[in-house]
Design a protein around this motif. Sequence first.
Motif, short mmCIF file in Angstrom:
data_model
loop_
_atom_site.label_atom_id
_atom_site.label_comp_id
_atom_site.label_asym_id
_atom_site.label_seq_id
_atom_site.Cartn_x
_atom_site.Cartn_y
_atom_site.Cartn_z
N HIS A 154 0.81 -1.09 -0.05
CA HIS A 154 0.05 0.01 -0.18
C HIS A 154 0.65 1.40 0.01
O HIS A 154 1.85 1.29 0.72
CB HIS A 154 -0.76 0.08 1.29
N GLU A 155 0.50 2.24 -0.88
CA GLU A 155 1.27 3.42 -0.89
C GLU A 155 0.21 4.58 -0.30
O GLU A 155 -0.69 4.72 -1.01
CB GLU A 155 1.75 3.79 -2.18
N ILE A 156 0.60 4.99 0.78
CA ILE A 156 -0.48 5.97 1.40
C ILE A 156 0.14 7.29 1.32
O ILE A 156 1.45 7.67 1.90
CB ILE A 156 -0.61 5.53 2.97
N ARG A 157 -0.61 8.48 0.83
CA ARG A 157 -0.14 9.81 0.88
C ARG A 157 -0.74 10.66 1.68
O ARG A 157 -2.14 10.45 1.63
CB ARG A 157 -0.26 10.43 -0.42
N ALA A 216 1.89 10.49 9.17
CA ALA A 216 2.70 9.45 8.46
C ALA A 216 3.70 8.45 9.24
O ALA A 216 3.74 7.36 9.22
CB ALA A 216 3.10 10.11 7.41
N VAL A 217 4.15 9.36 10.18
CA VAL A 217 5.19 8.89 10.97
C VAL A 217 4.13 7.62 12.01
O VAL A 217 4.71 6.62 12.20
CB VAL A 217 5.64 9.66 12.01
N ILE A 218 3.14 8.09 12.63
CA ILE A 218 2.30 7.11 13.47
C ILE A 218 1.91 6.02 12.53
O ILE A 218 2.05 4.86 13.13
CB ILE A 218 1.30 7.80 14.00
N THR A 238 8.15 8.91 4.25
CA THR A 238 9.04 9.94 3.85
C THR A 238 8.09 11.27 4.10
O THR A 238 6.78 10.91 4.06
CB THR A 238 9.52 9.70 2.37
N GLN A 239 8.84 12.47 3.99
CA GLN A 239 8.16 13.53 4.02
C GLN A 239 8.46 14.84 3.42
O GLN A 239 9.73 14.71 2.83
CB GLN A 239 7.81 14.05 5.53
N VAL A 240 8.00 15.90 2.97
CA VAL A 240 8.38 16.76 2.30
C VAL A 240 8.49 17.77 3.18
O VAL A 240 7.43 18.47 3.85
CB VAL A 240 7.32 17.08 1.10
N GLN A 243 4.31 10.49 3.26
CA GLN A 243 4.02 9.21 2.83
C GLN A 243 4.43 7.98 3.36
O GLN A 243 5.41 8.15 4.01
CB GLN A 243 4.65 9.34 1.07
N VAL A 244 3.78 6.94 3.11
CA VAL A 244 3.96 5.71 3.62
C VAL A 244 3.88 4.63 2.76
O VAL A 244 2.87 4.56 2.37
CB VAL A 244 3.49 5.42 5.26
N VAL A 245 4.92 3.66 2.83
CA VAL A 245 4.75 2.38 2.08
C VAL A 245 4.62 1.59 2.92
O VAL A 245 5.61 1.32 4.07
CB VAL A 245 6.04 2.19 1.03
N ILE A 246 3.69 0.61 3.10
CA ILE A 246 3.31 -0.64 4.04
C ILE A 246 3.57 -1.77 3.19
O ILE A 246 2.68 -1.73 1.90
CB ILE A 246 2.19 -0.52 4.63
N ASP A 247 3.99 -2.90 3.21
CA ASP A 247 4.22 -4.21 2.62
C ASP A 247 4.39 -5.26 3.64
O ASP A 247 5.03 -5.30 4.45
CB ASP A 247 5.12 -3.99 1.39
#
Length: 176
Positions: free
Chosen positions: A3-6, A19-21, A37-39, A52-56
């Motif tokens: 999952h790619e979450i923004r 996003a960190v949580i 990651t963050q901007v 953003q978070v990538v979860i797999d």
Amino acid sequence: MRHEIRFSGYGGQGVLLSAVILGRAAALYDDKYAVQTQVYGPEARGGASMGQVVIDDEPILYPEVTEPDIYVIMSQQGFEKYGISAREDAVMLVDSDLVRSRPDCRYYEIPATSEAKGTLGREIVANIVMIGALVTATGVVSREAIERAVLDSVPKGTEELNLKALKRGFELGERA
């Protein structure tokens, strides 16, 4: 499953903390792999910010979000900058109090800001309301994992308020 979450909103809403949580919940408490990651930049206060978070379930070989399948949008400017091009099969949670536009993908309207302000008495926990709604609407991590991650991440003395916000978000996500 990857999952790619923004997450997006304006600086000061706690978008990056969200996003960190979420990444912490996945990696530490749900036995999944996660990269966050963050901007940074002029977005600090008032402008659109993004995390953003990538979860797999498998090790993450490419840590960048390329095509988010889940969005959490907490401001109109955040929608215009980071959510407007959401693919059709994505899922988006929008703060119905602050986002006027609606995407072409499936979306849920979550009144996070008004719930945080009115029901909980503190607008600052709107991001935690949205995290709760995200978890029940998508199942991206378990309720137990997100609860533990929230407790690990919020300032001491605010745990009770943040747990109330999270539980209110669970309720709103169930109705979405």
